[in-house]
Design an enzyme around this catalytic site. Structure first.
Site: not given
Lengths: 379, 648
Positions: B327, B370, B383
């Site tokens: 991420s 989300h 997300c």
């Protein structure tokens, strides 16, 4: 000439004899020894020990012996020649039986303070006995085979003994000096031609036989001869000495690298720099000029001897003087040829210059005989 | 009598004739000798003079002093320290065996070393010193010195050897030196003669190896006169060599040591970059090793322990380890989208927990999804679906270009060993390497830093520094060479819209400062010191549909080597970024729990130039942090003491 004849003519007596010494010869001999002491000082790294001091003492002693011998009439020396020869021969045999080992060869007899090298003594007594023989022998019998055989035996017996020690250098010297005296005494040309011819023939026969099925000597002996004749084949063994010696000589150049500045000798690249190879130190430090100077001194000594020999009517005196001069010549020429790479390395020191026990003493004694011949020359 | 006398006359004439003949021959031969002398001494003098010089003069090399290495404040990292060895001169020893026996009673010497020394003795002249023992401690040297009368021919000799006083802290950066090996020589085309000096040390690994040429210096030489045996008689002249260049690194020894301690026993890496000049302040790979072991000659057991450790202490994970960035890569995807006008910061995407792409379902890490997320939400919650969607719209090539712009997929030339280029895949690359077409699923994977994507911790720190500054910050490790400053790595302003960067930084700020941010628990509360960052958790395994149905297995239940990598990148202070940090904990689990606290502690340490005050931390954590600070302080103190002992 006989004993009576010496008396008939006027020969100097008493202390007046000193005036009749060949003084230039004494000076030349001293000059050669002086060069030697200088070089010994140098190779010792600028020190009187361990070589200069004993050598100088020995020279003092030698000088005294020379003068003492010169004072004794020459006919005395002629009369004891045979005896002296046989004493030397006995010593040679003795050295063979009880001699001490030095430098890989059996050469000395240890007499306490003095180490006697009988082969040195033999060089002189051989000349003396041959001179006495030809003085005794009527001139017309000189070339008769029987009377040629006798001196040949006188030469060959000690040569053989010396060769057995083994000391090839001295053996060659004895052979050549003996032959020289015979030649001077007037032995016929043909004998020498025959001997030389035979020798050349034998040597070439040996070399011719190499590799054939009638080969006369073994392979390893051939190889030994090869390195003996051409040491460069074995640069770290036999060739090492001669290569370093040539480098020392060559690097000296015209006027040398200066007293005590010779790197080859100072740094031990030179073998036996105080004995057999001392000439290279001289040539390295004083160059061509130094080398030729010593050579000139030597040649002047020879010339003085020859002129003395010619001017005396006494046959023994002439022959003994010439014989000793020849001996002396062979000494330095073999040594110089050796260090310059002209001849194989055989252990022959440089006369009067190399550090050595009996060699200088015997040589000066011999020149004593030469002086005696000069002093007691009928005038 | 008359006839006799006539006979005598004729024979005397003959004798005169022959003696003149012989005398002439002798003169002739003397002339020959003189000519030979002239030939050797005059014609060939130059050649022989040269040979005599060659005989006499030896050239001996003098090893130059190796350049020393310092940190940015002048703390020494690699120095040349005296090293003692015991040598024996056989000719002075007399009874060599007795002397050796006496010596071994004082200090133990390997039988192997003794045997080697004996062999050497037989081969060399007796005046040459033989080394019996090397790298002897001062204590043993004193013992030998005190007992000198019983040890004739034995002398302690002092030389210089490399010492790394910081032990393990800089092992991966600086590397180590060692004696030149035959293998080293065989690799070189024309090895310098200096390398053949016994015991000469060259850099083997790391900075020491990469900067070998500058550090080594130039050899000096002395000309010595030797005699026929090779004994040195005197020195003729000497030309001093040039010492190697002293190098000052950009590293901060204090911070580096803290970082190393903070990583502790994890298999992890951390990089701290000063954003202003691109200076690398700390670059730590854990676990580390003691480079001094290699200098002294590492034992087989020690070496085996290092190579068989699954945490790979010898690997330099900061630059040579590459990991899926996970991420932490989302900033790149977002920035590519913003730059190409595909999205605005407030544009939202809907996350139902998964996205169907080309018949395949790609999951968000949160099963329930989300909901509607904008840029800030997407980064704050990390997300995944937002980025799947965005990446498909932007396209892989533009993402890959943006990644390169931010320093990923590019080899940063730091003078360390095996610096990796990482990998930012695109269509070209896949066609070239795999001979396959790029699939949209590949783009989806790449969007969240998975799939083919690989980056080193150094690259992640550079990326963060570039986002924080808007400049193409280039890392530099060398601050100055022999006092001459190296060019700054500040870099040009990036061709990226500053508004987009500002929005991205704002989103990153939310990650650690918004109550619902993934790194909120690792926030800094001190005013003006707050940190912005991004967590990353990169998978090293595939999660099957069956597993997903049964519930994804928690990291704690997996074997170590199959757990996720934990990552965190951050910069601080938010308002005026000064430092960028990246942390990767191999198989550490979640980035927010395993990596973020470490990065936070390190960046605080950098911001406060030392131990930060407890009130920089959220109040709930303070007691825990206090305990941790005390523990680390104790550990570092203990290490420093053991270093002190090593040097004595």
């Amino acid at each position: 000439m006989s004993y009576l004849e010496y008396h008939a003519k006027s020969t100097p007596t008493g202390l007046r004899k000193i005036l009749y010494l060949n003084w230039p010869l004494v000076l030349l001999l001293s000059a050669a020894v002086g060069v030697g002491l200088l070089m010994l000082y140098s190779v010792a790294g600028g020190s009187f020990s361990p070589w200069v001091e004993p050598q100088a003492k020995r020279f003092g002693m030698g000088l005294f012996v020379m003068l003492a011998i010169a004072m004794v009439p020459i006919w005395f020396w002629r009369n004891i020649s045979v005896l002296a020869y046989f004493i030397a021969l006995t010593l040679l045999v003795a050295v063979e039986l009880f001699g001490a080992i030095g430098m890989g060869a059996q050469r000395w007899i240890d007499l306490g303070p003095l180490r006697l090298q009988p082969s040195e003594l033999m060089k002189i007594t051989l000349v003396m006995v041959l001179a006495a023989y030809y003085d005794w022998l009527p001139a017309n019998k000189t070339s008769r085979p029987l009377f040629v055989l006798a001196p040949v035996l006188l030469i060959l017996v000690p040569t053989f003994l010396v060769l057995k020690q083994p000391d090839l250098g001295t053996a060659i010297l004895l052979l050549t000096a003996g032959g020289g005296v015979m030649f001077l005494a007037g032995v016929h040309w043909a004998y020498f031609a025959a001997v030389i011819g035979g020798g050349v023939g034998l040597v070439s026969a040996v070399f011719e036989s190499r590799g054939t099925d009638w080969q006369l000597i073994k392979d390893y002996q051939f190889r030994r001869i090869d390195t003996f004749l051409d040491p460069s084949q074995d640069p770290l063994g036999a060739g090492y000495h001669i290569t370093q010696s040539k480098i020392a000589l060559g690097s000296g150049g015209w006027s040398g690298r200066g007293f005590m500045q010779g790197t080859q000798s100072r740094l031990n690249f030179l073998p036996e720099k105080h004995t057999d190879f001392i000439f290279t130190t001289l040539a390295e430090e004083f160059g061509f000029v130094g080398g030729v100077t010593l050579l000139s001194i030597y040649m002047l000594i020879i010339i003085f001897c020859i002129s003395t020999a010619i001017s005396t009517k006494d046959r023994f005196s002439s022959l003994v003087t010439l014989g000793i001069a020849l001996n002396f010549f062979l000494f330095f020429s073999v040594n110089m040829s050796m260090v310059m790479g002209l001849a194989p390395v055989v252990g022959v020191p440089l006369p009067l210059v190399s550090y050595g026990g009996s060699a200088m003493l015997v040589l000066l004694a011999a020149f004593g005989v030469v002086q005696s011949a000069n002093v007691h020359r009928p005038r | 009598m008359k006839r006799n006398s006539k006979d005598a006359d004729s024979s005397h004439r003959k004798l005169t004739r022959r003696s003149l003949l012989l005398g002439g021959a002798q003169l002739g031969f003397a002339g020959l000798l003189a000519m030979r002398m002239r030939y050797l001494q005059v014609d060939q003098a130059d050649q022989f003079r040269l040979l005599a010089e060659e005989n006499r003069v030896n050239i001996r090399l003098i090893a130059p002093n190796r350049g020393e290495i310092y940190d940015r404040h002048g703390v020494i990292i690699a120095q040349n320290s005296p090293s003692y060895r015991i040598v024996l001169v056989p000719e002075d020893a007399g009874d060599v065996e007795k002397v050796i026996a006496n010596l071994t009673r004082l200090l133990p010497i390997d039988e192997e070393d003794l045997e080697r020394a004996r062999t050497e003795m037989r081969r060399s002249p007796p005046f040459l010193p033989i080394t019996l023992a090397d790298q002897i401690s001062w204590k043993d040297i004193s013992k030998v010195a005190v007992n000198a009368p019983a040890l004739p021919g034995i002398t302690p000799e002092v030389g210089l050897t490399r010492l790394y006083p910081q032990n393990a802290d800089f092992a991966h950066v600086v590397g180590y030196v060692g004696p030149v090996s035959d293998y080293d020589l065989s690799k070189m085309e024309d090895p310098e003669p200096i390398l053949r000096i016994p015991r000469f040390q060259i850099g083997k690994v790391g900075f020491e190896a990469r900067q070998e040429e500058a550090l080594r210096g130039k050899a000096g030489a002395k000309r010595v006169e030797v005699n026929a045996m090779g004994r040195v008689m005197r020195e003729l002249d000497r030309q001093e060599g040039e010492s190697g260049a002293d190098m000052q690194l950009t590293l901060d020894a204090e911070l580096q040591s803290y970082t190393q301690a903070r990583l502790g026993t994890e298999s992890a890496a951390a990089v701290v970059i000063d954003i202003e000049h691109g200076d690398v302040l700390a670059i730590s790979s854990s676990p580390s090793y003691d480079p001094n072991l290699f200098v002294r000659g590492i034992s087989v057991a020690d070496y085996r322990a290092l190579t068989s450790d699954p945490y790979r202490p010898l690997a330099n994970k900061t630059v040579q380890g590459t990991y899926p960035p996970g991420s932490t890569f989302k900033m790149v995807t977002a920035l590519a989208g913003l730059e190409h006008g595909v999205i605005g910061p407030e544009d939202t995407a809907y996350c139902p927990g998964h996205l169907e792409v080309a018949g395949r379902r790609f999951h968000c890490w949160k099963r329930g999804g989300h909901g509607h997320v904008n840029l800030e939400d997407s980064l704050k919650h990390s997300c995944d679906v937002y980025y799947y969607d965005l990446a498909i719209k932007v396209g892989i090539d533009r993402i890959s270009d943006m990644a390169n712009k931010l320093g990923l997929g590019i080899k940063h030339e730091l003078p360390m060993s095996a610096v990796a280029a990482g990998l930012t895949p695109n269509r070209d690359w896949k066609a070239r390497v795999h001979g396959q077409d790029w699939l949209v699923g590949d783009t989806v994977n790449a969007s969240i830093g998975q799939g083919y994507m690989l980056a080193s911790p150094l690259q992640l720190a550079v990326m963060t520094a570039r986002i924080a500054s808007g400049r193409s910050v280039t890392p530099r490790l060398v601050k100055s060479v022999d006092g001459v400053e190296e060019p700054s790595g500040a870099g040009e302003t990036l061709a990226i819209n500053p508004n987009n960067l500002r929005n991205l930084r704002k989103a990153m700020n939310a990650v650690s400062n918004d109550r619902r941010g993934t790194a909120y628990r690792s926030r800094i509360i001190a005013e003006g010191m707050r940190m912005a960052g991004k967590t990353g958790t990169s998978q090293v395994r595939n999660i099957t549909a069956a597993e997903r149905a049964a519930g994804v297995i928690s990291n704690d239940d997996l074997p170590w080597e199959r757990r996720d990598h934990a990552l965190f990148v951050c910069f601080a202070p938010v308002e005026n970024p000064k430092y960028a940090v990246s942390v990767v904990v191999e198989h550490g689990g979640g980035g927010s729990t395993a990596a973020a606290p470490i990065a936070r502690d390190i960046i605080l340490q950098a911001l406060y130039r030392g131990t930060p005050p407890l009130d920089a931390y959220p109040s709930a954590d303070r007691s825990k942090i206090e305990a941790q600070q005390e523990r680390l302080e104790r550990e570092r103190l203990k290490r420093r003491e053991s270093q002190g002992n090593d040097q004595a």
